[in-house]
Design a protein around this motif. Structure first.
Motif, PDB file in Angstrom:
ATOM      1  N   GLU A 110       0.848  -1.193   0.000  1.00  0.00           N
ATOM      2  CA  GLU A 110       0.000   0.000   0.000  1.00  0.00           C
ATOM      3  C   GLU A 110       0.885   1.246   0.000  1.00  0.00           C
ATOM      4  OE1 GLU A 110      -3.060  -0.110  -0.418  1.00  0.00           O
ATOM      5  OE2 GLU A 110      -3.606  -2.156   0.096  1.00  0.00           O
ATOM      6  N   GLU A 150       0.368   1.531  -3.309  1.00  0.00           N
ATOM      7  CA  GLU A 150       0.546   1.286  -4.739  1.00  0.00           C
ATOM      8  C   GLU A 150      -0.354   0.176  -5.285  1.00  0.00           C
ATOM      9  OE1 GLU A 150       2.879   0.952  -2.478  1.00  0.00           O
ATOM     10  OE2 GLU A 150       4.425   2.490  -2.790  1.00  0.00           O
ATOM     11  N   GLY A 151      -0.659  -0.826  -4.453  1.00  0.00           N
ATOM     12  CA  GLY A 151      -1.461  -1.951  -4.930  1.00  0.00           C
ATOM     13  C   GLY A 151      -0.679  -2.919  -5.787  1.00  0.00           C
ATOM     14  N   THR A 152       0.609  -3.084  -5.457  1.00  0.00           N
ATOM     15  CA  THR A 152       1.448  -4.007  -6.224  1.00  0.00           C
ATOM     16  C   THR A 152       1.637  -5.314  -5.472  1.00  0.00           C
ATOM     17  OG1 THR A 152       3.428  -2.965  -5.264  1.00  0.00           O
ATOM     18  CG2 THR A 152       2.700  -2.171  -7.408  1.00  0.00           C
ATOM     19  N   PRO A 206       1.576  -4.521 -10.945  1.00  0.00           N
ATOM     20  CA  PRO A 206       0.556  -3.561 -10.484  1.00  0.00           C
ATOM     21  C   PRO A 206      -0.849  -4.158 -10.556  1.00  0.00           C
ATOM     22  CG  PRO A 206       1.198  -3.025 -12.721  1.00  0.00           C
ATOM     23  CD  PRO A 206       2.073  -4.184 -12.290  1.00  0.00           C
ATOM     24  N   ARG A 223      -3.546  -4.129  -8.657  1.00  0.00           N
ATOM     25  CA  ARG A 223      -4.752  -3.328  -8.413  1.00  0.00           C
ATOM     26  C   ARG A 223      -5.087  -2.476  -9.632  1.00  0.00           C
ATOM     27  NH1 ARG A 223      -4.240  -0.176  -3.250  1.00  0.00           N
ATOM     28  NH2 ARG A 223      -4.577  -2.254  -2.397  1.00  0.00           N
ATOM     29  N   GLU A 224      -4.096  -1.871 -10.228  1.00  0.00           N
ATOM     30  CA  GLU A 224      -4.324  -1.045 -11.414  1.00  0.00           C
ATOM     31  C   GLU A 224      -4.860  -1.885 -12.572  1.00  0.00           C
ATOM     32  OE1 GLU A 224      -1.631   1.506 -14.604  1.00  0.00           O
ATOM     33  OE2 GLU A 224      -0.874   1.152 -12.578  1.00  0.00           O
ATOM     34  N   ILE A 225      -4.260  -3.053 -12.777  1.00  0.00           N
ATOM     35  CA  ILE A 225      -4.715  -3.935 -13.857  1.00  0.00           C
ATOM     36  C   ILE A 225      -6.149  -4.386 -13.608  1.00  0.00           C
ATOM     37  CG2 ILE A 225      -4.346  -6.148 -15.004  1.00  0.00           C
ATOM     38  CD1 ILE A 225      -1.347  -5.831 -14.324  1.00  0.00           C
ATOM     39  N   ALA A 248      -8.501  -3.045 -11.689  1.00  0.00           N
ATOM     40  CA  ALA A 248      -9.455  -1.940 -11.801  1.00  0.00           C
ATOM     41  C   ALA A 248      -9.727  -1.603 -13.259  1.00  0.00           C
ATOM     42  CB  ALA A 248      -8.930  -0.714 -11.059  1.00  0.00           C
ATOM     43  N   GLY A 249      -8.697  -1.644 -14.087  1.00  0.00           N
ATOM     44  CA  GLY A 249      -8.897  -1.366 -15.505  1.00  0.00           C
ATOM     45  C   GLY A 249      -9.779  -2.390 -16.176  1.00  0.00           C
ATOM     46  N   ARG A 290     -13.450  -1.823 -15.062  1.00  0.00           N
ATOM     47  CA  ARG A 290     -14.075  -0.704 -15.798  1.00  0.00           C
ATOM     48  C   ARG A 290     -14.382  -1.097 -17.239  1.00  0.00           C
ATOM     49  NH1 ARG A 290     -10.098   2.210 -12.935  1.00  0.00           N
ATOM     50  NH2 ARG A 290      -8.751   2.198 -14.784  1.00  0.00           N
ATOM     51  N   THR A 309      -7.961  -4.710  -4.207  1.00  0.00           N
ATOM     52  CA  THR A 309      -7.121  -5.907  -4.243  1.00  0.00           C
ATOM     53  C   THR A 309      -6.425  -6.063  -2.901  1.00  0.00           C
ATOM     54  OG1 THR A 309      -6.695  -5.554  -6.604  1.00  0.00           O
ATOM     55  CG2 THR A 309      -5.237  -7.064  -5.455  1.00  0.00           C
TER      56      THR A 309
END
Length: 404
Positions: free
Chosen positions: A160, A162-164, A178, A180-182, A184-185, A188, A198
């Protein structure tokens, strides 16, 4: 503004501020009736009734206004409260060394639907997370239910803010992916507008069990569990996950319990992660793992069906002693009021509960001076339920805003 209008507005604001706490009480099963809700919230019966009615209007709970008196009860029965079966859901996803699974989870930790799990996790996290989200999106389309958001459980510490995924040791993802970023994308991209979260799978196991399972009511809950590979731990303090300064607390899999033991992925030797996980059990029992089922299922089935075999019993006792040694150290440091065990550790506890409890008591100060209950996790798919809890949390905090 006259005094009556001010009083009305104050009551309305008080009632709306109680929506989140009231929903959480129903969600966790702590307010099965309006009378209990009134008492727990510390409000008048009229306010509790208005709060329950608004949650019902939002499609979140069901109010049974004519429940029949319970046997032996006196006086007018209170309205019964329950989560609405046809209410919104969260999309929950889990990735582990033997595959992935998607599910829809309603309030109360109720699993509404699951998609068959994939048995191969590719080295590209974007591809895997795309597939699991697509599976969840199909479930949503088939159900026609509203989705409040999404949560993902992964077999790695998640840094945290970053969500990695820092150390996905048992899957072929790169360290620091990454996720969390992946995730979330991908969420969406399939049209889900709610938030996406995550977290580590054992952290989410602990959260789910604390709210809906064998950890309910504990103030200082320690959870230790095997995944399909490896061992993880989590701590819930006063209802909240203790994740440390950057999300990396309670990496209990890397406690040394056998200094001369197996090399560990972390660079150490004899860690819980490699001394008490499913592969360690199968190896100690002189069984060759097969490719057709997960290591977790193979080890659990072996323990339950062949415990009378001398090799299996000896392997179980070896793992129980090492697990007990690790738990004793954690009890000395954390002083929990309850320990819950998941995965293969749950099966070891159920195979010989007295041996494990004796090891913990003999090796820990607090275990000797006051018994620490050691219980089995009780929820099916508890990491998935925990992932859904992440998505439900904004609704529990503020239902009106989250569902606007």
């Amino acid at each position: 503004m006259n005094g009556k209008s001010t009083t009305t507005r104050t009551k309305l604001e008080r009632g709306r501020s109680a929506l989140g706490p009231a929903l959480e009480l129903v969600h966790t099963g702590r307010a099965p009736t309006r009378a209990v809700l009134t008492s727990e919230l510390g409000v008048t019966r009229a306010t509790a009734g208005a709060v329950a009615a608004e949650l019902e209007a939002l499609g979140l709970i069901k109010v049974d206004s004519s429940p029949g008196s319970a046997a032996g009860s006196q006086g007018r029965p209170s309205h019964r409260l329950s989560v609405r079966d046809s209410g919104p859901v969260a999309l929950a996803a889990q990735v582990h060394s033997d595959g992935f699974r998607a599910a829809l989870v309603g309030l109360g930790g109720r699993i509404v639907a699951t998609a068959p799990g994939c048995v191969a996790v590719k080295a590209d996290p974007a591809q895997v997370l795309g597939e699991v989200v697509d599976a969840g999106a199909r479930l949503l389309r088939e159900s026609g239910l509203r989705c409040v958001g999404a949560g993902l459980a992964v077999p790695s510490a998640v840094a945290e803010p970053e969500g990695t995924a820092l150390n996905p040791l048992h899957i072929a993802w790169p360290a620091g992916a990454p996720v969390r970023e992946i995730f979330a994308g991908r969420v969406r991209a399939v049209g889900i507008t709610g938030p996406a979260f995550t977290a580590n799978d054992v952290n989410l196991t602990a959260l789910a069990e604390h709210r809906h399972g064998s950890g309910r009511g504990a103030q200082h809950l320690l959870c230790v569990a095997t995944g399909h590979r490896g061992v993880g731990g989590a701590l819930v303090l006063d209802g909240r996950l203790h994740s440390g300064s950057s999300g990396l607390a309670l990496e209990v899999g890397h406690l040394t319990v056998n200094p001369e033991g197996r090399p560990c992925h972390c660079g150490g030797r004899g860690c819980l992660d490699v001394e008490t996980d499913p592969l360690a059990f199968l190896t100690a029992a002189r069984r060759e793992p097969g490719p057709e089922e997960s290591l977790l299922k193979q080890s659990g089935d072996l323990l339950r069906t062949e415990y009378g075999d001398p090799d299996v019993r000896a392997a179980a006792e070896e793992l129980i002693d090492r697990l007990g040694l690790g738990l004793a150290g954690l009890v000395n440091i954390l002083n929990p009021d309850r320990i819950i065990l998941g995965g293969l550790h749950r099966d070891l506890l159920e195979a010989d509960p007295e041996r494990l409890r004796a090891v913990v008591a003999d090796r820990s100060l607090w275990g000797r001076s006051g018994s620490v209950p050691i219980l089995s996790c009780t929820l099916n798919h508890n990491s998935l339920v925990g992932a859904a809890e992440l998505a439900w949390q904004p609704v529990l905090d503020d239902p009106l805003t989250a569902l606007a």
